[in-house]
Scaffold this motif. Structure first.
Motif, mmCIF file in Angstrom:
data_model
loop_
_atom_site.group_PDB
_atom_site.id
_atom_site.type_symbol
_atom_site.label_atom_id
_atom_site.label_comp_id
_atom_site.label_asym_id
_atom_site.label_seq_id
_atom_site.Cartn_x
_atom_site.Cartn_y
_atom_site.Cartn_z
ATOM 1 N N GLY A 1 37.656 4.436 5.539
ATOM 2 C CA GLY A 1 37.598 5.870 5.785
ATOM 3 C C GLY A 1 36.406 6.592 5.191
ATOM 4 N N GLU A 2 35.470 5.886 4.603
ATOM 5 C CA GLU A 2 34.290 6.531 4.007
ATOM 6 C C GLU A 2 33.498 7.284 5.072
ATOM 7 N N ARG A 3 32.982 8.441 4.705
ATOM 8 C CA ARG A 3 32.220 9.271 5.640
ATOM 9 C C ARG A 3 30.850 9.570 5.059
ATOM 10 N N VAL A 4 29.853 9.650 5.939
ATOM 11 C CA VAL A 4 28.499 10.004 5.514
ATOM 12 C C VAL A 4 27.944 11.033 6.481
ATOM 13 N N ALA A 5 26.950 11.768 6.031
ATOM 14 C CA ALA A 5 26.293 12.742 6.898
ATOM 15 C C ALA A 5 25.589 12.019 8.041
ATOM 16 N N ALA A 6 25.747 12.524 9.251
ATOM 17 C CA ALA A 6 25.081 11.916 10.406
ATOM 18 C C ALA A 6 23.578 11.855 10.199
ATOM 19 N N LEU B 1 24.648 16.879 14.842
ATOM 20 C CA LEU B 1 23.758 16.371 13.801
ATOM 21 C C LEU B 1 24.070 16.939 12.425
ATOM 22 N N THR B 2 24.791 18.031 12.364
ATOM 23 C CA THR B 2 25.168 18.593 11.062
ATOM 24 C C THR B 2 26.523 18.070 10.582
ATOM 25 N N GLY B 3 27.136 17.206 11.391
ATOM 26 C CA GLY B 3 28.454 16.686 11.045
ATOM 27 C C GLY B 3 28.393 15.400 10.243
ATOM 28 N N GLN B 4 29.539 14.764 10.136
ATOM 29 C CA GLN B 4 29.648 13.507 9.402
ATOM 30 C C GLN B 4 30.156 12.399 10.315
ATOM 31 N N VAL B 5 29.822 11.162 9.937
ATOM 32 C CA VAL B 5 30.244 9.987 10.682
ATOM 33 C C VAL B 5 31.163 9.164 9.784
ATOM 34 N N GLN B 6 32.309 8.794 10.317
ATOM 35 C CA GLN B 6 33.195 7.917 9.565
ATOM 36 C C GLN B 6 32.727 6.480 9.727
ATOM 37 N N ALA C 1 24.794 10.929 16.633
ATOM 38 C CA ALA C 1 25.201 12.318 16.399
ATOM 39 C C ALA C 1 26.638 12.465 16.854
ATOM 40 N N PRO C 2 27.553 12.843 15.984
ATOM 41 C CA PRO C 2 28.948 13.008 16.389
ATOM 42 C C PRO C 2 29.071 14.039 17.499
ATOM 43 N N PRO C 3 30.223 14.086 18.184
ATOM 44 C CA PRO C 3 30.429 15.115 19.211
ATOM 45 C C PRO C 3 30.193 16.518 18.647
ATOM 46 N N GLU C 4 29.803 17.423 19.524
ATOM 47 C CA GLU C 4 29.461 18.780 19.094
ATOM 48 C C GLU C 4 30.616 19.440 18.347
ATOM 49 N N LEU C 5 31.851 19.165 18.777
ATOM 50 C CA LEU C 5 33.007 19.752 18.105
ATOM 51 C C LEU C 5 33.148 19.263 16.665
ATOM 52 N N ASP C 6 32.549 18.109 16.370
ATOM 53 C CA ASP C 6 32.568 17.559 15.011
ATOM 54 C C ASP C 6 31.276 17.847 14.261
ATOM 55 N N TRP D 1 19.277 16.047 20.196
ATOM 56 C CA TRP D 1 20.564 15.431 19.878
ATOM 57 C C TRP D 1 20.475 14.355 18.797
ATOM 58 N N CYS D 2 19.370 13.647 18.728
ATOM 59 C CA CYS D 2 19.331 12.411 17.925
ATOM 60 C C CYS D 2 18.195 12.339 16.909
ATOM 61 N N TYR D 3 17.482 13.427 16.678
ATOM 62 C CA TYR D 3 16.319 13.388 15.783
ATOM 63 C C TYR D 3 16.458 14.497 14.746
#
Length: 773
Positions: free
Chosen positions: A499-504, A488-493, A480-485, A458-460
């Motif tokens: 509102g800037e977003r970056v890759a988790a 680990l392949t998602g983005q974090v606001q 790591a954002p929720p699985e629906l988002d 989940w976190c590595y």
């Protein structure tokens, strides 16, 4: 109010703000009185009553008035601070100039809700004081009047200002319009004779008739009561109150047992323990607010600030008090947790000292932390509090039902799976298991083993551009954002960044440090060491105070680049408490954490208070911002003082305060998880060999399933687990003949509407690692 008042002009006055959070000192008595005072810029800049969550005064300031000249001591800032001992918060402020010397000794009366200030002035000046009430937590809608003493009122909160010398030219006015400061600017002395003001932002002012005496500031629910407290305190005398104050603090301080590798570090350790004790409420014992301050307070009148109780901050402070051998103080904190737990088992994000919720976000670590505190007190040999078993069971039931995802991380910003939160939850499930019945205990330990085993999933991350850039295999992410988002392949606001977003996978923090702190990973683990390397490269910043750390890359919680206050966006600054977290990592890797302790000490205010953040850019002189020195964020921050204390004691003992032996023993003996759980928030796409599989849901369901492409379709009703989830279990033997489990669920009201697949591995050693897509 007296008859025929002279009404002040200029209503309602300038928009009010709180005082700067740039504090010098905090103090309270240990008697039955319910008053707390803070000092900043050499003057009183907030008073809290009747609890630590209720600020009633913006500031009480002092001015020297002479022939053709007056001096604003808060702006001159030529003063020093002294206390009899680090554990005796009886502060003397000495203001010194070329032709004056003023001492102010700040004493909360131990028996009455009164702040006493003994003053002695030498030089060709007269002393003037001005008070700005913020009664009922705001500067709006206050009333003020003169009736012998000076009064202010809002609702059932009343302030009375008196002295044991005559008050000359007492007056009230509207801030920025007709207050005493405007009078001084216009006339060089107090000349206004207004005796009534309000509703609005009001101020009280008076000249003291003698160069030495005692000022008394009392609080009550009526004017008669406030005046009575002031007069009684002055009648009994300053010396009597002072003797009681000193005796009580000396008695408490005698129980402190803290290392002192240097005199300065030893003094800060004793002061840090004292600061923690000062922040405990007496109306609501065991309530520890995060700070008697409002971050960037001189730019806002917002109620709340940091004078609220966060379960996380309170628990970490309790661990520090236990490290300082103050078990009774920590037990009161746990007792309050027992009293304020929500029926479903969690605690609110933060509360007033009374227990009433302020913010209601869900941070799962704040549900798990009280369990760790109960386990720590048990390990320390403290008698168990009544109701502990029930509290632990309800908290762990909530953790088991809700985790491993959390609506908010420890920085109160993003949902998902976070290594800090996950570590605290795993440790709590293990540490609290002995309070559970057999079925609950088996479930809690099985869940802890599973979450601990899947933590890296989940976190590595491995193989990311950042890993290649830093020359490491991988690292723990901040979140790591929720699985629906996308997980680990998602983005974090990024909060506070418009509102800037970056890759988790590109976001890192020191949150992973609790994996070693709590005993879930070894300090020498390559994954831990690689993450340290990445964190040091991205988050470490050099200042004159030493090397400090940011919360995470891209943080927006701090002053703007020009030094203007945080206003919902900004640039995250360096946090001294994170130096302590990095120091714990160093300690557990066999290094001496002394340099980290020294860095934290150099960040302290002139009175020894540790801030939330320090300025980490070029100096901005007009805003009082100097690199490596406290910024406009909260000060003191209890979390920072607690972290300093725990690191200092850990350096002596060789182990972190949070490292529980029951957790250490369980992790050492664990042979891997016996089962994994498929949940909506954390589905299992590939199941490791030798693990049973549980399909779980908070609602009853019937599992409709087949094997290897929907062969041999069957149905199986879910059964209720010990903590309230519904579950269908597939044992290892049932899974072994198949390569894939296919399933969907029928809930009482409808079908789920989607299919799921779980790949079944049967060869030992297979493990899925997340890589950059």
């Amino acid at each position: 109010m007296p008859g025929s008042p002279s009404a002040a002009p200029g209503a309602p006055g300038s928009p009010p703000t709180w005082a700067s959070s740039d504090k010098d000192f905090v103090t309270t008595s240990l008697g039955p009185a319910r008053l707390w005072a803070t000092v900043g810029h050499g003057v009183i800049n907030e008073v809290y009553w009747p609890s630590t969550g209720e600020p009633q005064l913006r500031d009480l300031t002092f001015y020297l008035v002479g022939e053709g000249r007056w001096i604003d001591l808060k702006r001159v800032r030529q003063y020093d601070l002294q206390v009899p001992a680090p554990h005796e918060p009886l502060l003397t402020v000495t203001h010194t100039g070329a032709d004056y010397h003023l001492t102010l000794e700040v004493l909360p009366d131990p028996r009455r809700d009164v702040l006493l200030i003994r003053f002695t002035l030498s030089g060709p000046y007269r002393l003037v004081t001005i008070a700005a009430p913020h009664l009922s937590g705001t500067g709006h809608d206050n009333y003020a009047w003169v009736d012998g003493e000076l009064f202010a009122q809002r609702h059932r909160h009343v302030l009375c200002l008196g002295a044991d010398v005559a008050l000359l030219t007492p007056g009230v006015g509207y801030v920025g319009q007709s207050d005493g400061w405007q009078d001084l600017v216009a006339h060089g002395a107090l000349t206004y004779a207004y005796t009534a003001a309000g509703p609005g932002s009001v101020a009280l002012s008076a000249e003291l008739a003698a160069p030495h005496g005692v000022i008394a500031l009392g609080f009550a629910e009526s004017a008669v009561g406030a005046r009575g407290l002031v007069r009684a305190s002055l009648a009994e005398g300053y010396d009597a109150a002072r003797a009681t104050f000193a005796r009580d603090w000396e008695r408490w301080g005698a129980g402190l047992d803290l290392p002192a590798p240097t005199q300065a570090l030893g003094a800060l350790a004793r002061l840090s323990a004292t600061v923690l004790r000062i922040h405990e409420d007496r109306t609501y014992p065991g309530a520890l607010v995060a700070s008697l301050s409002t971050p960037w307070g001189n730019s806002t009148d917002t109620l709340g600030g940091y004078h609220l109780v966060w379960p996380r901050d309170a628990t970490l402070s309790a661990f520090a008090l236990i490290a300082a051998h103050q078990l009774d103080d920590a037990r009161r904190i746990l007792a309050r947790f027992l009293a304020t737990q929500e029926p479903d088992g969690h605690w609110a994000q933060n509360t007033y000292p009374s227990g009433a919720a302020f913010w209601t976000g869900l941070q799962l670590d704040e549900t798990a932390f009280p369990v760790l505190l109960a386990a720590k007190l048990r390990e320390a040999g403290a008698p168990e509090l009544g109701g502990t078993r029930s509290m632990v069971r309800r908290a762990l039931a909530f953790v088991a039902r809700s985790g491993p995802t959390s609506d908010q991380d420890r920085w109160e910003e993003n949902p998902g799976v976070n290594p800090f939160t996950l570590a605290v939850c795993v440790a709590a499930l293990i540490a609290g298991a002995d309070w559970l019945d057999d079925q609950e205990r088996a479930y809690a330990l099985s869940l802890a083993d599973e979450w601990n085993e899947r933590l890296e999933q989940w976190c590595y991350v491995t193989g990311t551009p950042l890993a290649l850039e830093q020359g490491v295999t991988g690292y723990y992410v901040r979140l790591a954002p929720p699985e629906l988002d996308g997980g680990l392949t998602g983005q974090v606001q990024l909060r506070n960044r418009q509102g800037e977003r970056v890759a988790a996978s590109a976001l890192v923090s020191l949150d992973f440090s609790y994996l070693t702190r709590l005993g879930l990973r070894g300090a020498g683990d390559t994954r831990v060491q690689d993450t340290i390397r990445v964190v040091d490269a991205l988050l470490r910043v050099s200042t004159p105070s030493g090397e400090l750390y940011h919360r995470y890359n891209g943080d927006g919680y701090g002053e703007h680049e020009d030094g203007s206050p945080f206003d919902g966006s900004g640039v995250g600054r360096a946090w001294p408490l994170l130096v302590g977290e990095r120091g714990h990592l160093a300690l557990q890797a066999g290094e001496d954490p002394l340099p980290y302790l020294e860095t934290m000490r150099r960040c302290a205010s002139s009175g020894g208070l540790l801030p939330e953040q320090v300025w980490d850019a070029a100096a901005v002189a007009e805003r009082g911002l100097e690199p490596g020195r406290p910024s406009g964020s909260a000060m003191p921050l209890l979390w920072a003082h607690a972290e300093f204390l725990k690191l200092l004691v850990a350096r002596h003992s060789g182990r972190p305060a949070e490292l529980l032996r029951v957790v250490e023993a369980h992790v050492a003996a664990a042979q891997g998880a016996a089962e994994w759980r498929w949940r909506n928030e954390t589905p299992v796409s590939q199941l490791l060999a030798g693990r049973a599989l549980l399909i779980e849901s908070p609602r009853p369901f019937t599992l409709h399933f087949g094997w290897d492409g929907w062969q041999d379709v069957q149905e199986r009703p879910a059964t209720l687990t010990p903590f309230g989830l519904w579950s269908v279990c597939f044992e290892v033997a049932e899974l072994r003949p198949h390569g894939t489990l296919n399933f969907t669920r029928r809930f009482p009201e409808t079908w789920e509407g989607r299919d799921h697949d779980v790949a079944l591995h049967h060869r030992a050693g297979q493990h899925l690692q997340h890589q950059e897509p």
